[in-house]
Design a protein around this motif. Sequence first.
Motif, PDB file in Angstrom:
ATOM      1  N   GLU A 184      36.740  50.535  43.003  1.00  0.00           N
ATOM      2  CA  GLU A 184      35.965  49.589  43.800  1.00  0.00           C
ATOM      3  C   GLU A 184      36.027  49.969  45.269  1.00  0.00           C
ATOM      4  O   GLU A 184      35.023  49.936  45.972  1.00  0.00           O
ATOM      5  N   ALA A 185      37.229  50.343  45.751  1.00  0.00           N
ATOM      6  CA  ALA A 185      37.380  50.707  47.158  1.00  0.00           C
ATOM      7  C   ALA A 185      36.528  51.928  47.497  1.00  0.00           C
ATOM      8  O   ALA A 185      35.912  52.007  48.558  1.00  0.00           O
ATOM      9  N   GLN A 227      40.595  38.930  39.853  1.00  0.00           N
ATOM     10  CA  GLN A 227      40.653  38.177  41.098  1.00  0.00           C
ATOM     11  C   GLN A 227      39.360  37.410  41.348  1.00  0.00           C
ATOM     12  O   GLN A 227      39.386  36.301  41.899  1.00  0.00           O
ATOM     13  N   THR A 228      38.236  37.936  40.910  1.00  0.00           N
ATOM     14  CA  THR A 228      36.974  37.213  41.084  1.00  0.00           C
ATOM     15  C   THR A 228      36.949  35.969  40.215  1.00  0.00           C
ATOM     16  O   THR A 228      36.482  34.909  40.646  1.00  0.00           O
ATOM     17  N   ARG A 245      39.905  37.689  52.395  1.00  0.00           N
ATOM     18  CA  ARG A 245      40.878  38.728  52.743  1.00  0.00           C
ATOM     19  C   ARG A 245      41.854  39.023  51.594  1.00  0.00           C
ATOM     20  O   ARG A 245      42.351  40.139  51.479  1.00  0.00           O
ATOM     21  N   GLU A 250      51.391  41.027  50.765  1.00  0.00           N
ATOM     22  CA  GLU A 250      50.043  40.787  51.275  1.00  0.00           C
ATOM     23  C   GLU A 250      50.002  39.540  52.146  1.00  0.00           C
ATOM     24  O   GLU A 250      49.404  39.535  53.230  1.00  0.00           O
ATOM     25  N   ARG A 293      43.566  39.715  47.996  1.00  0.00           N
ATOM     26  CA  ARG A 293      43.322  40.337  46.702  1.00  0.00           C
ATOM     27  C   ARG A 293      43.980  39.480  45.618  1.00  0.00           C
ATOM     28  O   ARG A 293      44.546  38.427  45.911  1.00  0.00           O
ATOM     29  N   GLY A 294      43.922  39.964  44.382  1.00  0.00           N
ATOM     30  CA  GLY A 294      44.462  39.197  43.265  1.00  0.00           C
ATOM     31  C   GLY A 294      45.921  38.797  43.425  1.00  0.00           C
ATOM     32  O   GLY A 294      46.275  37.616  43.281  1.00  0.00           O
ATOM     33  N   ARG A 325      39.220  43.983  39.934  1.00  0.00           N
ATOM     34  CA  ARG A 325      38.398  43.017  40.663  1.00  0.00           C
ATOM     35  C   ARG A 325      37.937  41.869  39.774  1.00  0.00           C
ATOM     36  O   ARG A 325      37.690  40.766  40.266  1.00  0.00           O
ATOM     37  N   THR A 376      53.115  42.375  40.620  1.00  0.00           N
ATOM     38  CA  THR A 376      52.140  41.426  41.177  1.00  0.00           C
ATOM     39  C   THR A 376      52.814  40.506  42.187  1.00  0.00           C
ATOM     40  O   THR A 376      52.277  40.251  43.277  1.00  0.00           O
ATOM     41  N   ASN A 409      34.207  45.205  56.790  1.00  0.00           N
ATOM     42  CA  ASN A 409      35.132  44.125  56.441  1.00  0.00           C
ATOM     43  C   ASN A 409      34.971  42.941  57.384  1.00  0.00           C
ATOM     44  O   ASN A 409      35.002  41.781  56.950  1.00  0.00           O
ATOM     45  N   LYS A 464      39.243  33.382  41.998  1.00  0.00           N
ATOM     46  CA  LYS A 464      38.656  32.870  43.235  1.00  0.00           C
ATOM     47  C   LYS A 464      37.461  31.965  42.959  1.00  0.00           C
ATOM     48  O   LYS A 464      37.282  30.936  43.628  1.00  0.00           O
TER      49      LYS A 464
END
Length: 283
Positions: free
Chosen positions: A4-5, A79-80, A200, A248, A202-203, A76, A241, A23, A83
């Motif tokens: 993804e990055a 985490q999507t 900002r 993070e 991430r998972g 992703r 995790t 960003n 969220k």
Amino acid sequence: MPTEAADDAQATRVAGGSAEDSNAARIELAKRVAGEFAARLGNRRVESGAPVRNRFVTSLEGELPGLASLLRGGGRGGQTRVKLFLSLLWVCTAKPYSASFPSRAWAALLGLEEPDARGARRIQEAIRDLDARKLISVQDRGGLPSVLTLNDESGSSGTYVPPSEAFNALRRSGAPPEILAQHAYFKIPSKLWTDGIIARLRGPGIAMLLVLLCERRGDTTSEVWFSPDIADQRFKLAPATRTAGLQELRSLGLLETKVRPVSHDGTFINFKRRRNAHTLLLK
């Protein structure tokens, strides 16, 4: 396989801008869209934040909590899913606890790249997944945005009832503590959205933010600590995790960690070990 990055970096190069500019623009758009959502919610709802049942984060009887379940599969997609579900809890504040907005609006709110295209497709994938897990019900409306309706967080497809309403009704009826525990909850401050924090994180970061909010039990000044064994049993999140998520949060200035001597039950008279004690700086 491209990551993804790497995809995002390639898109930025094609557009002729820097990753930093991309960003910054993504986060500013997320804050703008969150402001539009907040305006529809009203000041009272914004001040209240999003209610989340503890059982979404914490295992009550050895089961896999919803948070850990949604993150599994990694990347992703996980985490999507998390969220978007949290955002529905924030936005769907009154009966029938539904919302109908274009996928690009959700994508922008979560800070996804290319909200009109690739980001919208990621939202559509997350919607299908949440529907398959019975966390939401989806009403297709042809060319119009689908209506997304919250279900009970247990994944039973039962009707959603806000935790405060369910808890108070059960307490008045004399329900036992183990039943009341299913509806104990915490609140996510609306700043997660309006300050662009969700864009900002991430998972791992969002997972540990939820863990700390749950564990501090409404006391915004309290320190939270847990041993590796307790964390494994309670949250069912992988050690990597947890470590990545805490780091993070620290990197974004949302967490302060100090080493303290603590007992397993917080009392003075029991044996103490030196543990990392975490103070969440999100009020």
